[in-house]
Design an enzyme around this catalytic site. Sequence first.
Site, short mmCIF file in Angstrom:
data_model
loop_
_atom_site.label_atom_id
_atom_site.label_comp_id
_atom_site.label_asym_id
_atom_site.label_seq_id
_atom_site.Cartn_x
_atom_site.Cartn_y
_atom_site.Cartn_z
N ALA A 187 0.84 -1.21 0.00
CA ALA A 187 0.00 0.00 0.00
C ALA A 187 0.87 1.25 0.00
CB ALA A 187 -0.90 -0.01 1.24
N VAL A 234 0.66 5.57 1.49
CA VAL A 234 -0.04 6.41 2.47
C VAL A 234 -0.03 7.87 2.04
CG1 VAL A 234 0.30 4.88 4.45
CG2 VAL A 234 2.08 6.52 3.88
N ASP A 273 6.57 -6.88 12.63
CA ASP A 273 7.30 -6.31 11.49
C ASP A 273 8.06 -5.04 11.88
OD1 ASP A 273 8.15 -6.20 8.87
OD2 ASP A 273 6.35 -5.18 8.13
#
Length: 478
Positions: free
Chosen positions: A145, A147, A307
């Site tokens: 993705a 942002v 992560d």
Amino acid sequence: MHAIDFKEIQEKLSDGFRPWQRSFQFWARASDIYTGYKVFQLRVSFVKDVKKQEELWETQHELAAHKIYAMCSDLGGFFLKVAQILGKPDLAPAAWVRKLVTLCDQAPATPFDSIRLVLEKELCKSIDEVFESFDDKPLGSASIAQVHRARVKGDKRDVVVKVQHPGVEKLMMTDIRNLQIFALYMQKTDIKFDLFSITKEMEKQIGYEFDFKREANAMEKIRRFLYDNNRKSPVLVPRVLPQLVTRRVLVMDYVNGIPILRLGDEMAKRGINPRGRMAEAAKLNILSSLSKAYGQMILKSGFFHADPHPGNILICKGSEVALLDYGQVKELPDHLRLGYANLVISIADNNASLASQSFRELGIVTFAKCENEQQELLQLAKTMFDTKMPPGVSVLQPFSEDSSIKKISVEGFPEELFSVLRTVILLRGLSVGIGLNCSCAQQWKPIAEEALLASGRHSPGRKQKRRFSSLRRLYTRD
């Protein structure tokens, strides 16, 4: 009569063949890198001079680094995650790290027109109906993705809008299945470690990353846990705007901070010596906060952010740490959480017998090829599950001929533990990267003892301490 749209047919055919093209590219390049190393190993075995051998290895690593960089850069997507794992200063050859570290934040951005389509389809409203302002230039783009900074109508706070790249899920799942086949081959030939189980867990975890509703729930769950279990949470967790969350769109509070990898540059800009006392104190505080948060998440809750690569960590005012991106989270069943608590204590206490017992409890199946099995097993546990580097060592070589993993093969490794292993490796790379050498096992030991006590199990170590040891005994500068 309905007209045939040849352009649409061409695009569908292109989408169908693209995974095959990626598969071909992966196998052609991976085979080239692998055979290059195998041929080199044979050639260098005839060189007797140790210094000459080291020079030749450095040249080979440089050559491979360029090829790995080109593969990850060209294929993108999942292979940017591979670059994040491989580009760690504690794990990979220096030549790899120098090349791959530049890739971690270089995912190509999706054009804004495509992002607008995803947003408006998911929210069932136009951008102008939802947002007072929306910056069409992304703050950043990652493998899944990108942002954007925005402001919701009727709210004065800035927010971050996370939007999934269209079509990325199909391509990434193709990539990881190719990697699984490669992992099977490698564990049969060169690396005596259950790599296939690790790639299966990666497939499961990455599959979860495409569901932003799940990510929003995970973010809120971790936020509540850390804020409820501390007077002040060791890390900042962004607040989700639940009315603006769908499977492919996630809106959350904007956090103002600098990426952790730019910490040294920022200090230099402000006239602070990056190796001075003030800088060291700030780094200790940052690493302590991160380590404390992870110790609590893994050992007390069992539900943790999995992560912690540098792109997901921001440093805010007052050396406060913000932890971003909750797409990869993991929940450990209690038997693994408590078994891992025992392993943490065995590493902290240098207890080889307990380490061996903990491996059995966790379901880590090993086969020894040496006489001092327990000591090598303890060393293997430290390599896999502690962040502290051995004295005088700046790069771990887990698959070198004299490493514990060559003397003790790991034939069975629980898939659920991969996220813990990956988290520890990323934390170790982070600490080495900012010039500190710390043992997460030492800092996590009191948390592990508390977790065992709360479960009704007795800690195998000394009586539980209520406070962390002095930071200066836990950390040393490189």
